[in-house]
Design an enzyme around this catalytic site. Structure first.
Site, PDB file in Angstrom:
ATOM      1  N   GLY A  31       2.367   5.778   7.258  1.00  0.00           N
ATOM      2  CA  GLY A  31       3.608   5.045   7.044  1.00  0.00           C
ATOM      3  C   GLY A  31       3.487   3.944   6.010  1.00  0.00           C
ATOM      4  O   GLY A  31       2.548   3.921   5.219  1.00  0.00           O
ATOM      5  N   HIS A  34       5.069   4.532  -0.002  1.00  0.00           N
ATOM      6  CA  HIS A  34       5.243   4.074  -1.385  1.00  0.00           C
ATOM      7  C   HIS A  34       5.308   5.300  -2.289  1.00  0.00           C
ATOM      8  O   HIS A  34       5.255   6.439  -1.798  1.00  0.00           O
ATOM      9  CB  HIS A  34       4.109   3.120  -1.787  1.00  0.00           C
ATOM     10  CG  HIS A  34       2.731   3.661  -1.505  1.00  0.00           C
ATOM     11  ND1 HIS A  34       2.190   4.722  -2.210  1.00  0.00           N
ATOM     12  CD2 HIS A  34       1.801   3.313  -0.585  1.00  0.00           C
ATOM     13  CE1 HIS A  34       0.976   4.980  -1.753  1.00  0.00           C
ATOM     14  NE2 HIS A  34       0.722   4.142  -0.752  1.00  0.00           N
ATOM     15  N   HIS A  37       2.872   8.263  -1.719  1.00  0.00           N
ATOM     16  CA  HIS A  37       3.282   9.183  -0.655  1.00  0.00           C
ATOM     17  C   HIS A  37       4.437  10.070  -1.133  1.00  0.00           C
ATOM     18  O   HIS A  37       4.475  11.263  -0.844  1.00  0.00           O
ATOM     19  CB  HIS A  37       3.759   8.402   0.575  1.00  0.00           C
ATOM     20  CG  HIS A  37       2.725   7.531   1.213  1.00  0.00           C
ATOM     21  ND1 HIS A  37       2.837   6.160   1.242  1.00  0.00           N
ATOM     22  CD2 HIS A  37       1.574   7.826   1.865  1.00  0.00           C
ATOM     23  CE1 HIS A  37       1.797   5.650   1.896  1.00  0.00           C
ATOM     24  NE2 HIS A  37       1.008   6.630   2.274  1.00  0.00           N
ATOM     25  N   SER A 185      -1.145   1.542  -2.734  1.00  0.00           N
ATOM     26  CA  SER A 185      -1.700   1.589  -1.384  1.00  0.00           C
ATOM     27  C   SER A 185      -0.831   0.731  -0.475  1.00  0.00           C
ATOM     28  O   SER A 185      -0.314  -0.315  -0.903  1.00  0.00           O
ATOM     29  CB  SER A 185      -3.128   1.036  -1.399  1.00  0.00           C
ATOM     30  OG  SER A 185      -3.534   0.728  -0.088  1.00  0.00           O
ATOM     31  N   SER A 186      -0.684   1.172   0.760  1.00  0.00           N
ATOM     32  CA  SER A 186       0.104   0.378   1.720  1.00  0.00           C
ATOM     33  C   SER A 186      -0.501  -1.002   1.895  1.00  0.00           C
ATOM     34  O   SER A 186       0.197  -1.971   2.183  1.00  0.00           O
ATOM     35  CB  SER A 186       0.139   1.087   3.077  1.00  0.00           C
ATOM     36  OG  SER A 186       0.592   2.402   2.934  1.00  0.00           O
ATOM     37  N   ARG A 187      -1.824  -1.092   1.729  1.00  0.00           N
ATOM     38  CA  ARG A 187      -2.497  -2.380   1.945  1.00  0.00           C
ATOM     39  C   ARG A 187      -2.266  -3.379   0.803  1.00  0.00           C
ATOM     40  O   ARG A 187      -2.556  -4.562   0.968  1.00  0.00           O
ATOM     41  CB  ARG A 187      -4.009  -2.169   2.123  1.00  0.00           C
ATOM     42  CG  ARG A 187      -4.387  -1.565   3.466  1.00  0.00           C
ATOM     43  CD  ARG A 187      -5.886  -1.560   3.640  1.00  0.00           C
ATOM     44  NE  ARG A 187      -6.299  -1.136   4.977  1.00  0.00           N
ATOM     45  CZ  ARG A 187      -6.521   0.120   5.325  1.00  0.00           C
ATOM     46  NH1 ARG A 187      -6.358   1.083   4.453  1.00  0.00           N
ATOM     47  NH2 ARG A 187      -6.893   0.417   6.559  1.00  0.00           N
TER      48      ARG A 187
HETATM   49  P1  AMP Z   1      -2.124   6.739   4.081  1.00  0.00           P
HETATM   50  O1  AMP Z   1      -0.739   6.497   4.575  1.00  0.00           O
HETATM   51  O2  AMP Z   1      -2.698   5.611   3.308  1.00  0.00           O
HETATM   52  O3  AMP Z   1      -3.030   7.244   5.173  1.00  0.00           O
HETATM   53  O4  AMP Z   1      -2.020   7.935   3.033  1.00  0.00           O
HETATM   54  C1  AMP Z   1      -1.415   9.150   3.357  1.00  0.00           C
HETATM   55  C2  AMP Z   1      -1.669  10.127   2.253  1.00  0.00           C
HETATM   56  O5  AMP Z   1      -1.143   9.624   1.019  1.00  0.00           O
HETATM   57  C3  AMP Z   1      -3.173  10.389   2.010  1.00  0.00           C
HETATM   58  O6  AMP Z   1      -3.366  11.745   1.706  1.00  0.00           O
HETATM   59  C4  AMP Z   1      -3.448   9.493   0.813  1.00  0.00           C
HETATM   60  O7  AMP Z   1      -4.552   9.920   0.039  1.00  0.00           O
HETATM   61  C5  AMP Z   1      -2.155   9.614   0.039  1.00  0.00           C
HETATM   62  N1  AMP Z   1      -1.998   8.491  -0.888  1.00  0.00           N
HETATM   63  C6  AMP Z   1      -2.091   7.166  -0.579  1.00  0.00           C
HETATM   64  N2  AMP Z   1      -1.966   6.417  -1.701  1.00  0.00           N
HETATM   65  C7  AMP Z   1      -1.795   7.279  -2.732  1.00  0.00           C
HETATM   66  C8  AMP Z   1      -1.629   7.128  -4.140  1.00  0.00           C
HETATM   67  N3  AMP Z   1      -1.599   5.935  -4.727  1.00  0.00           N
HETATM   68  N4  AMP Z   1      -1.475   8.247  -4.892  1.00  0.00           N
HETATM   69  C9  AMP Z   1      -1.503   9.472  -4.322  1.00  0.00           C
HETATM   70  N5  AMP Z   1      -1.651   9.678  -2.992  1.00  0.00           N
HETATM   71  C10 AMP Z   1      -1.813   8.604  -2.208  1.00  0.00           C
END
Ligand code: AMP
Length: 254
Positions: A31, A34, A37, A185-187
């Site tokens: 969640g 951005h 995603h 990144s969400s962070r």
């Molecule tokens: P997360 O919500 O951070 O667990 O990410 C969910 C999915 O989105 C994972 O497969 C991540 O690798 C992908 N993801 C996160 N950030 C990016 C980004 N900047 N570019 C492409 N994919 C991303």
């Protein structure tokens, strides 16, 4: 767009879709969506008649309680973005239902998961692989979309799918970056103004240094950056750094 919270209901829907021969594209996330995603969702939309997005902040992959507790959440905004990206189903399972076994059963990889992120975040990949296996068993997709932003995670999941003979194609999508190069990144929302201004040096240094050692030497010159690792492995350079209280990871192809 339907929002599904119950595992049994998600399984019923997946079964029906599979019976109808409709290919399911699956994008698992934690969640706080951005554009990174969204790029995965867009690819799934192109490739499949049905796209399923999951939102689950997976407790077992956090090795610090404070990181888990402080993980950003904005479900309302996520649902708006999901709808905009023509997601068919948003799966939002409950952690007690996902971990009905109280995490007694775990998927552990014993080689690559011990390196890089795995070395610095003990148990992280066991949490990731376990939850992804559970989600894949519930959602039963034909195609799984993962970001290369988390390249080690992408490769470990791809290998798990192959090791357990799961009929799923794993698709790695390119890292989406802010205009200044910072990987989305969400962070990132946790960075304060000064940290955010400094953050793009991570990608810049990884991409422009000749060796991992050179990249590390450049990064440690910044007072506010604490380097956890910079490692070259199989034609890719991986790094994790701390900027204040926020941990950033990135990787580039060499
Ligand atoms: P997360 O919500 O951070 O667990 O990410 C969910 C999915 O989105 C994972 O497969 C991540 O690798 C992908 N993801 C996160 N950030 C990016 C980004 N900047 N570019 C492409 N994919 C991303």
């Amino acid at each position: 767009m339907q929002i599904i919270k119950s595992i049994a209901q998600m399984q019923d829907i997946a079964q029906q879709l599979n019976n109808q021969g409709k290919s399911i594209g699956f994008v698992p996330t934690m969640g706080f969506l951005h554009a990174g995603h969204e790029s995965l969702l867009a690819q799934s939309r192109v490739d499949n008649p049905i796209s399923i997005l999951s939102i689950f902040v997976n407790p077992t992959q956090f090795n610090q309680a404070s990181d888990f507790e402080g993980y950003p959440i904005d479900l309302e905004k996520d649902l708006v973005l999901a709808k905009k990206n023509q997601v068919d189903y948003v799966f939002i399972p409950d952690k007690t239902e996902i971990y009905v076994d109280a995490y007694r059963y775990q998927v552990q990889e014993n080689q690559h998961s011990m390196l890089l992120e795995g070395e610095h975040r003990p148990g992280h990949f066991t949490g990731v692989l376990t939850v992804v296996l559970k989600l894949l068993n519930i959602v039963r997709p034909q195609k799984l979309y993962l970001g290369k932003k988390d390249y080690q995670q992408y490769r470990l999941i791809q290998d798990m799918v192959s090791a357990f003979f799961m009929p799923i194609e794993v698709i790695g999508c390119e890292t989406l970056r802010e205009i200044d190069g910072l990987a989305m990144s969400s962070r990132n929302v946790r960075l304060n103004t000064e940290e955010r201004a400094l953050a793009p040096v991570l990608y810049d240094v990884l991409a422009t240094s000749k060796t991992a050692y050179e990249a590390q030497e450049k990064l440690i010159k910044y007072d506010f950056i604490k380097v956890e690792y910079v490692t070259d492995l199989e034609s890719r350079r991986y790094a994790a750094v701390w900027l204040g209280q926020t941990r950033l990871i990135d990787n580039v192809e060499l």
